[in-house]
Design an enzyme around this catalytic site. Structure first.
Site, PDB file in Angstrom:
ATOM      1  N   ASP A 175     -50.052 -53.438 -25.916  1.00 43.51           N
ATOM      2  CA  ASP A 175     -50.374 -54.386 -26.897  1.00 43.51           C
ATOM      3  C   ASP A 175     -49.887 -54.128 -28.243  1.00 43.51           C
ATOM      4  OD1 ASP A 175     -52.607 -53.073 -28.202  1.00 43.51           O
ATOM      5  OD2 ASP A 175     -53.538 -54.569 -28.442  1.00 43.51           O
ATOM      6  N   LYS A 230     -49.706 -58.769 -19.721  1.00 44.10           N
ATOM      7  CA  LYS A 230     -50.624 -58.112 -20.574  1.00 44.10           C
ATOM      8  C   LYS A 230     -52.013 -58.500 -19.752  1.00 44.10           C
ATOM      9  CE  LYS A 230     -51.132 -59.227 -24.530  1.00 44.10           C
ATOM     10  NZ  LYS A 230     -51.470 -59.375 -26.018  1.00 44.10           N
TER      11      LYS A 230
END
Length: 271
Positions: free
Chosen positions: A138, A120
């Site tokens: 997320d 991420k």
């Protein structure tokens, strides 16, 4: 969800916010990398408050190394997991200094090799700092993608892959920012703000909220909480009543003493 709906969703987001930006404050790829690394389990606001002081002292890998772990920890002490994060910041800066000349690499493999940097974080840096097509998923983006049916998936990797596949090409570069802002301020977790949502008519979420109405899940949670509270109150009340009843049944110590005394006197009289 069909392609036409997806097209309209991103067209509306772009019209409302033509140049979406991250809410993390940064002035260089290095500062962005450190800020994203610090943002795990923390809000952008808390990270910005901490890094404002930190970057005033150290805005490069070399300066951060000179600052040292102790001072880094001091600056970020208001952020969750600050001890571990301080160690990762210093280790990351050491690798940047030794292997990349102090610069942030623009390759996924090199980024993910840095301590505390996962898929991420690497996606955010690649997309935001280097303007590469990458989709950092997320909790907000995962929720929006599933709730709206834009790109449903069982985990973040599946959602990431579907977004890269289904988001129209012309919107792909900034899609991450539109999605995260929508999830953070409109399609929130407990009570989505459907009446304020600009894509409500395109969204395929079945339990849309109305003005002043809570989402179905939030209502259930509230009812469950009230039921538990009522149950505790009832139990407490019954317990109090039971104690009073027992107290009423038991003779007082003075009465018992009087009864024993009378028996003794009677025995003495007939002996």
């Amino acid at each position: 969800m069909n392609p036409a709906k997806r097209e309209q969703i991103f067209a509306r987001w772009k019209a409302a916010n033509p140049e979406p930006r991250t809410e993390l404050a940064y002035n260089s790829p290095f500062e962005l990398l450190i800020s994203v690394l610090l943002s795990a389990q923390a809000t952008d606001v808390s990270v910005n408050n901490a890094t404002k002081r930190l970057y005033a002292e150290a805005d490069t890998a070399e300066k951060m190394l000179a600052l040292g772990e102790k001072r880094v920890r001091h600056h970020i002490r208001t952020i969750g997991l600050f001890n571990t994060k301080a160690k990762n910041v210093i280790k990351t800066c050491q690798i940047l200094h030794e292997r990349h000349g102090g610069e942030v690499p623009a390759e996924r493999e090199a980024l993910e090799a840095l301590p505390g940097v996962g898929r991420k974080t690497a996606n955010v840096v690649l997309n935001t700092a280097f303007r590469q097509i990458a989709m950092a998923v997320d909790t907000h983006i995962f929720r929006v993608s599933n709730r709206t049916a834009l790109a449903p998936g069982k985990d973040v990797v599946e959602v990431e892959q579907k977004l890269l596949k289904f988001v129209p090409q012309e919107y792909l570069l900034d899609a991450h920012h539109w999605l995260i802002l929508h999830g953070r301020y409109v399609c929130v977790a407990r009570t989505p703000k459907c009446p304020e949502c600009q894509i409500s008519d395109l969204c395929e979420f079945r339990q849309k909220t109305q003005f002043g109405q809570k989402a179905k899940g939030a209502k259930k949670a509230s009812s469950s909480k009230n039921a538990k509270a009522a149950g505790k109150a009832s139990t407490s009340k019954k317990s109090g009543t039971s104690k009073k009843g027992n107290a009423a049944k038991k003779p007082s110590s003075s009465k018992r003493a009087g009864s024993v005394s009378n028996k003794v006197r009677k025995k003495a009289k007939f002996s």
